[in-house]
Write a protein that holds these residues in place. Structure first.
Motif, PDB file in Angstrom:
ATOM      1  N   ASP A  38     -11.705  20.893  37.449  1.00  0.00           N
ATOM      2  CA  ASP A  38     -12.064  21.915  38.442  1.00  0.00           C
ATOM      3  C   ASP A  38     -11.359  21.668  39.771  1.00  0.00           C
ATOM      4  N   LEU A  39     -10.070  21.325  39.668  1.00  0.00           N
ATOM      5  CA  LEU A  39      -9.236  21.136  40.849  1.00  0.00           C
ATOM      6  C   LEU A  39      -8.178  22.224  40.892  1.00  0.00           C
ATOM      7  N   SER A  40      -7.644  22.474  42.077  1.00  0.00           N
ATOM      8  CA  SER A  40      -6.501  23.374  42.147  1.00  0.00           C
ATOM      9  C   SER A  40      -5.292  22.675  41.535  1.00  0.00           C
ATOM     10  N   LYS A  41      -4.354  23.461  41.050  1.00  0.00           N
ATOM     11  CA  LYS A  41      -3.176  22.878  40.432  1.00  0.00           C
ATOM     12  C   LYS A  41      -2.391  22.031  41.427  1.00  0.00           C
ATOM     13  N   SER A  42      -2.303  22.490  42.681  1.00  0.00           N
ATOM     14  CA  SER A  42      -1.552  21.736  43.691  1.00  0.00           C
ATOM     15  C   SER A  42      -2.222  20.402  44.005  1.00  0.00           C
ATOM     16  N   THR A  43      -3.565  20.392  44.055  1.00  0.00           N
ATOM     17  CA  THR A  43      -4.280  19.139  44.318  1.00  0.00           C
ATOM     18  C   THR A  43      -4.123  18.178  43.153  1.00  0.00           C
ATOM     19  N   ALA A  44      -4.262  18.701  41.942  1.00  0.00           N
ATOM     20  CA  ALA A  44      -4.097  17.862  40.756  1.00  0.00           C
ATOM     21  C   ALA A  44      -2.696  17.265  40.707  1.00  0.00           C
ATOM     22  N   HIS A  45      -1.693  18.076  41.017  1.00  0.00           N
ATOM     23  CA  HIS A  45      -0.308  17.610  40.993  1.00  0.00           C
ATOM     24  C   HIS A  45      -0.089  16.508  42.024  1.00  0.00           C
ATOM     25  N   ARG A  46      -0.627  16.693  43.217  1.00  0.00           N
ATOM     26  CA  ARG A  46      -0.461  15.692  44.285  1.00  0.00           C
ATOM     27  C   ARG A  46      -1.127  14.368  43.893  1.00  0.00           C
ATOM     28  N   LEU A  47      -2.336  14.439  43.374  1.00  0.00           N
ATOM     29  CA  LEU A  47      -3.042  13.218  42.990  1.00  0.00           C
ATOM     30  C   LEU A  47      -2.396  12.542  41.794  1.00  0.00           C
ATOM     31  N   LEU A  48      -1.904  13.327  40.853  1.00  0.00           N
ATOM     32  CA  LEU A  48      -1.218  12.751  39.694  1.00  0.00           C
ATOM     33  C   LEU A  48       0.029  11.994  40.118  1.00  0.00           C
ATOM     34  N   ASN A  49       0.759  12.530  41.088  1.00  0.00           N
ATOM     35  CA  ASN A  49       1.949  11.826  41.590  1.00  0.00           C
ATOM     36  C   ASN A  49       1.577  10.465  42.170  1.00  0.00           C
ATOM     37  N   THR A  50       0.457  10.403  42.877  1.00  0.00           N
ATOM     38  CA  THR A  50      -0.013   9.130  43.433  1.00  0.00           C
ATOM     39  C   THR A  50      -0.409   8.170  42.322  1.00  0.00           C
ATOM     40  N   LEU A  51      -1.085   8.689  41.305  1.00  0.00           N
ATOM     41  CA  LEU A  51      -1.494   7.852  40.173  1.00  0.00           C
ATOM     42  C   LEU A  51      -0.286   7.346  39.396  1.00  0.00           C
ATOM     43  N   VAL A  52       0.754   8.166  39.290  1.00  0.00           N
ATOM     44  CA  VAL A  52       1.989   7.739  38.626  1.00  0.00           C
ATOM     45  C   VAL A  52       2.622   6.585  39.392  1.00  0.00           C
ATOM     46  N   LYS A  53       2.680   6.700  40.715  1.00  0.00           N
ATOM     47  CA  LYS A  53       3.292   5.658  41.541  1.00  0.00           C
ATOM     48  C   LYS A  53       2.572   4.316  41.395  1.00  0.00           C
ATOM     49  N   ASN A  54       1.277   4.382  41.086  1.00  0.00           N
ATOM     50  CA  ASN A  54       0.475   3.157  40.976  1.00  0.00           C
ATOM     51  C   ASN A  54       0.278   2.692  39.537  1.00  0.00           C
ATOM     52  N   GLY A  55       0.971   3.340  38.593  1.00  0.00           N
ATOM     53  CA  GLY A  55       0.931   2.889  37.210  1.00  0.00           C
ATOM     54  C   GLY A  55      -0.285   3.300  36.417  1.00  0.00           C
ATOM     55  N   ALA A  56      -1.188   4.085  37.039  1.00  0.00           N
ATOM     56  CA  ALA A  56      -2.391   4.501  36.322  1.00  0.00           C
ATOM     57  C   ALA A  56      -2.116   5.654  35.377  1.00  0.00           C
ATOM     58  N   VAL A  57      -1.105   6.439  35.684  1.00  0.00           N
ATOM     59  CA  VAL A  57      -0.713   7.591  34.864  1.00  0.00           C
ATOM     60  C   VAL A  57       0.791   7.531  34.662  1.00  0.00           C
ATOM     61  N   GLN A  58       1.227   7.982  33.521  1.00  0.00           N
ATOM     62  CA  GLN A  58       2.648   7.996  33.174  1.00  0.00           C
ATOM     63  C   GLN A  58       3.079   9.444  32.986  1.00  0.00           C
ATOM     64  N   ARG A  59       4.224   9.817  33.563  1.00  0.00           N
ATOM     65  CA  ARG A  59       4.733  11.175  33.404  1.00  0.00           C
ATOM     66  C   ARG A  59       5.845  11.196  32.376  1.00  0.00           C
ATOM     67  N   ALA A  60       5.781  12.169  31.465  1.00  0.00           N
ATOM     68  CA  ALA A  60       6.814  12.348  30.444  1.00  0.00           C
ATOM     69  C   ALA A  60       7.217  13.813  30.442  1.00  0.00           C
ATOM     70  N   GLY A  61       8.278  14.127  31.164  1.00  0.00           N
ATOM     71  CA  GLY A  61       8.688  15.526  31.277  1.00  0.00           C
ATOM     72  C   GLY A  61       7.668  16.297  32.095  1.00  0.00           C
ATOM     73  N   GLU A  62       7.013  17.275  31.461  1.00  0.00           N
ATOM     74  CA  GLU A  62       6.034  18.109  32.155  1.00  0.00           C
ATOM     75  C   GLU A  62       4.593  17.728  31.814  1.00  0.00           C
ATOM     76  N   VAL A  63       4.401  16.632  31.110  1.00  0.00           N
ATOM     77  CA  VAL A  63       3.041  16.229  30.743  1.00  0.00           C
ATOM     78  C   VAL A  63       2.747  14.817  31.245  1.00  0.00           C
ATOM     79  N   TYR A  64       1.465  14.482  31.235  1.00  0.00           N
ATOM     80  CA  TYR A  64       1.003  13.191  31.729  1.00  0.00           C
ATOM     81  C   TYR A  64       0.144  12.508  30.667  1.00  0.00           C
ATOM     82  N   ARG A  65       0.147  11.172  30.706  1.00  0.00           N
ATOM     83  CA  ARG A  65      -0.737  10.366  29.862  1.00  0.00           C
ATOM     84  C   ARG A  65      -1.141   9.124  30.637  1.00  0.00           C
ATOM     85  N   LEU A  66      -2.184   8.445  30.176  1.00  0.00           N
ATOM     86  CA  LEU A  66      -2.615   7.226  30.865  1.00  0.00           C
ATOM     87  C   LEU A  66      -1.488   6.202  30.856  1.00  0.00           C
TER      88      LEU A  66
END
Length: 260
Positions: A38-66
């Motif tokens: 229940d987040l806006s897409k822009s908020t989710a995208h911003r937070l996911l980028n932070t999580l990627v930088k800290n190794g909590a989430v991994q980005r693969a193309g246009e999708v994300y995984r732990l």
């Protein structure tokens, strides 16, 4: 009038992490994660980028995984098999490095993911997403395909789970994937042609225990513009064959039922 979202940024980030489900190994898009939390897409995208930088989430193309952080916190890969692979086969990885002077990997499968037991770097190599103890989808790697090629059930499980694009070269078509692995089984080597990382190519060969499915694989990799995999196939196969004999001998007494 909708109620304002009073969650802190930390709360929202944890909501995103909790939104990943067991069946999401292939990755989830930002729109779906935004819907689940229940987040806006822009908020989710911003937070996911932070999580990627800290190794909590991994980005693969246009999708994300732990990401790797959860691998470090949940050491499933330190299984008996993983320990044996690292202990018994690392000397052969060192021999492969000495013969090729290219970056080399030793890995095995946990489910459909490759876990890297060891890695030796070439100074002229390119950046790779692999790290010792880390995990990446096996279908996008030479090591993973070299093992999967001998396990038809695992091939189908990988296809069923879904294959996301890590680069524009990642094989995601089921029929093409089956055909590539059939050829790998026939030739005894598998390739990664910029499928996990742009600019990186590799060739891998399996290492067997006493069963019909490989217990591990080793690969040689380098920059696509200069790396010639065919130059390393003979030595790669020879060292993997010797490693197979060593693994079988070392595990014979430990596994009298012949499962190793």
């Amino acid at each position: 009038m909708t109620n304002p979202d009073t969650r802190s940024s930390v709360d929202k980030a944890f909501s995103l992490l909790r939104a990943f489900k067991p069946g999401d190994a292939a990755g989830v898009g930002v729109s779906e994660l935004a819907r689940r939390t229940d987040l806006s897409k822009s908020t989710a995208h911003r937070l996911l980028n932070t999580l990627v930088k800290n190794g909590a989430v991994q980005r693969a193309g246009e999708v994300y995984r732990l990401g790797a952080l959860f691998t470090e916190l949940n050491r499933e890969e330190t299984t008996k098999q993983g320990e044996l692979v690292s202990e018994i086969l690392t000397p052969f990885l060192a021999a492969l490095f000495e013969r090729t002077r290219n970056t080399v990997h030793l890995g095995y499968l946990i489910g459909t993911d490759v876990s890297y037991a060891n890695k030796l770097f070439s100074v002229s190599g390119v950046s790779t997403p692999s790290r010792i103890g880390g995990r990446v989808p096996g279908y996008a790697t030479g090591v993973g395909k070299a093992i999967m090629a001998w396990d038809k059930d695992l091939i189908e499980a990988t296809i069923h789970k879904g294959m996301s694009s890590w680069t524009s070269n990642t094989i995601t078509d089921p029929d093409e994937f089956r055909a590539v692995l059939a050829k790998a089984r026939e030739e005894g080597v598998a390739y990664d042609r910029e499928e996990i990382s742009t600019g990186l190519s590799c060739v891998a060969a399996p290492i067997f225990g006493r069963g019909p499915i490989p217990v591990a694989a080793m690969s040689v990799s380098g920059p696509t513009d200069t790396f010639k995999p065919e130059e390393h196939i003979t030595v790669l196969k020879k060292i993997c064959a010797t490693a197979t004999k060593a693994y079988r001998a070392a595990t014979r007494e430990q596994d009298p039922d012949g499962r190793a």
